[in-house]
Motif scaffolding. Structure first.
Motif, PDB file in Angstrom:
ATOM      1  N   ARG A   1       7.504   5.560  26.998  1.00 24.39           N
ATOM      2  CA  ARG A   1       8.054   4.205  27.390  1.00 24.39           C
ATOM      3  C   ARG A   1       7.766   2.961  26.979  1.00 24.39           C
ATOM      4  O   ARG A   1       6.279   2.931  26.890  1.00 24.39           O
ATOM      5  CB  ARG A   1       8.100   4.273  28.977  1.00 24.39           C
ATOM      6  N   TYR A   2       8.365   1.899  26.866  1.00 24.16           N
ATOM      7  CA  TYR A   2       7.923   0.506  26.719  1.00 24.16           C
ATOM      8  C   TYR A   2       6.613   0.008  27.654  1.00 24.16           C
ATOM      9  O   TYR A   2       5.600  -0.227  27.300  1.00 24.16           O
ATOM     10  CB  TYR A   2       9.126  -0.595  26.521  1.00 24.16           C
ATOM     11  N   GLN A   3       6.877   0.347  28.981  1.00 22.93           N
ATOM     12  CA  GLN A   3       6.162  -0.114  29.987  1.00 22.93           C
ATOM     13  C   GLN A   3       4.617   0.581  29.767  1.00 22.93           C
ATOM     14  O   GLN A   3       3.564   0.095  29.906  1.00 22.93           O
ATOM     15  CB  GLN A   3       6.659   0.304  31.424  1.00 22.93           C
TER      16      GLN A   3
ATOM     17  N   GLU B   1       5.614  -9.733  29.633  1.00 23.86           N
ATOM     18  CA  GLU B   1       6.390 -10.886  29.410  1.00 23.86           C
ATOM     19  C   GLU B   1       6.439 -10.945  27.703  1.00 23.86           C
ATOM     20  O   GLU B   1       7.493 -11.086  26.986  1.00 23.86           O
ATOM     21  CB  GLU B   1       6.324 -12.006  29.900  1.00 23.86           C
TER      22      GLU B   1
ATOM     23  N   SER C   1       7.905  -7.523  26.291  1.00 25.74           N
ATOM     24  CA  SER C   1       9.451  -7.451  26.141  1.00 25.74           C
ATOM     25  C   SER C   1      10.099  -8.467  25.150  1.00 25.74           C
ATOM     26  O   SER C   1      11.158  -8.198  24.443  1.00 25.74           O
ATOM     27  CB  SER C   1       9.862  -7.944  27.498  1.00 25.74           C
TER      28      SER C   1
ATOM     29  N   GLN D   1      10.768  -5.640  22.118  1.00 27.54           N
ATOM     30  CA  GLN D   1      11.986  -5.071  22.468  1.00 27.54           C
ATOM     31  C   GLN D   1      13.214  -5.831  21.828  1.00 27.54           C
ATOM     32  O   GLN D   1      13.102  -6.970  22.159  1.00 27.54           O
ATOM     33  CB  GLN D   1      11.920  -5.195  24.088  1.00 27.54           C
TER      34      GLN D   1
ATOM     35  N   GLY E   1      17.643  -5.372  23.951  1.00 29.85           N
ATOM     36  CA  GLY E   1      17.742  -5.486  25.367  1.00 29.85           C
ATOM     37  C   GLY E   1      17.423  -4.346  26.394  1.00 29.85           C
ATOM     38  O   GLY E   1      17.951  -4.203  27.738  1.00 29.85           O
ATOM     39  N   GLU E   2      16.493  -3.572  26.055  1.00 31.45           N
ATOM     40  CA  GLU E   2      16.132  -2.472  26.931  1.00 31.45           C
ATOM     41  C   GLU E   2      15.145  -3.019  27.944  1.00 31.45           C
ATOM     42  O   GLU E   2      14.647  -4.082  27.839  1.00 31.45           O
ATOM     43  CB  GLU E   2      15.417  -1.574  26.015  1.00 31.45           C
ATOM     44  N   LYS E   3      15.314  -2.151  29.090  1.00 32.67           N
ATOM     45  CA  LYS E   3      14.371  -2.380  30.167  1.00 32.67           C
ATOM     46  C   LYS E   3      12.889  -1.868  29.916  1.00 32.67           C
ATOM     47  O   LYS E   3      12.742  -0.824  29.197  1.00 32.67           O
ATOM     48  CB  LYS E   3      14.792  -1.703  31.532  1.00 32.67           C
ATOM     49  N   PRO E   4      11.820  -2.624  30.231  1.00 31.53           N
ATOM     50  CA  PRO E   4      10.407  -1.983  30.185  1.00 31.53           C
ATOM     51  C   PRO E   4      10.128  -0.706  30.563  1.00 31.53           C
ATOM     52  O   PRO E   4       9.723   0.082  29.588  1.00 31.53           O
ATOM     53  CB  PRO E   4       9.657  -2.943  30.856  1.00 31.53           C
TER      54      PRO E   4
ATOM     55  N   GLU F   1      12.162   1.803  30.172  1.00 34.61           N
ATOM     56  CA  GLU F   1      13.191   2.715  29.193  1.00 34.61           C
ATOM     57  C   GLU F   1      12.240   3.265  28.157  1.00 34.61           C
ATOM     58  O   GLU F   1      11.388   2.800  27.855  1.00 34.61           O
ATOM     59  CB  GLU F   1      14.287   2.155  28.616  1.00 34.61           C
TER      60      GLU F   1
END
Length: 244
Positions: A59-61, A72, A75, A79, A82-85, A87
């Motif tokens: 995951r990005y997060q 910030e 992201s 990224q 437009g993915e969420k962190p 994902e």
């Protein structure tokens, strides 16, 4: 005996897959504690690899947290669709189209460092060379007839095989001496090798994000067991003292 033969038959192809033939593999001196290297590797992967290759089990997060990248900043710069962190790290390339363009869908790279090995990846990314007879105009020493373009050519420049004249049995022949870029890349040869090592470092991290924590826990477990062994030995001596 049959079970042993079956297991060996499974392991042998995996060994060949990781070794990459008879090409000498250069040592990748990666360092999972080097956060700057890992951050650069993440940037290189997102910009040059993610268009074709996913790391869909990461995951990005998790990446941002482990590599000390502010949410910030990560992201905004790592990224792109437009993915969420929270994902997983995927791309938008349809597998059917990828198979048509490359002959097969590009593999997921989450575990590539564990399957291939860091040395294999490091050598592979540094042994592309121009070959006009192939579909993408490049070939690779470690992976002959590779079905992908040289994704990092913008950084390295156009790499070509170089030879030198050598006298063999009274005849002058061309001997292969290595691969050298033409100088059109954004990086020097030394800088390119460093960039590749950063990318390898990141791929090793992706394959086992908790490796450093596991190794730290393992060291404490070994210390605990050693202390426990001493206590048990002393207890045993005290217990048998009156018996003897």
């Amino acid at each position: 005996m049959k079970k042993l033969i079956f297991v060996l038959s499974l392991l042998l192809p995996m060994g060949a897959f990781a070794a990459g033939g008879n090409v000498h593999l250069d040592k990748a001196e990666y360092d999972l504690t080097d956060k700057a290297s890992l951050q650069t590797g993440a940037k290189l992967f997102m910009n040059y690899c993610l268009g074709c290759h996913q790391t869909q089990y990461q995951r990005y997060q998790r990446t941002f947290d482990d590599l000390d990248i502010p949410l910030e900043l990560g992201s905004a710069n790592l990224q792109f669709t437009g993915e969420k962190p929270g994902e997983h790290i995927k791309n938008a390339m349809p597998s059917e189209s990828a198979a048509k363009w490359f002959g097969a869908p590009p593999p997921d790279l989450t575990l590539v460092a564990r399957v291939r090995g860091a040395d294999w990846i490091y050598t592979y990314l540094r042994t592309f060379y121009a070959d006009e007879s192939t579909k993408f105009g490049v070939n690779n020493l470690v992976f002959p007839d590779v079905g992908m373009p040289h994704a990092l050519q913008e950084l390295q420049g156009v790499p070509r095989k170089t030879t030198e004249k050598m006298l063999v049995d009274g005849v002058m022949v061309d001997r292969y001496v290595g691969i050298k870029a033409d100088g059109s890349g954004e990086l020097s040869a030394a800088e390119y090798d460093t960039a590749v090592l950063d990318l390898v470092n990141y791929l090793v991290y992706i394959g086992e994000p908790s490796r450093l924590q596991s190794e730290a826990i393992g060291r404490w477990v070994m210390i605990f067991l050693l202390v426990l062994l001493v206590l048990i030995y002393l207890l045993k001596k005290d217990y048998w003292r009156d018996v003897h």
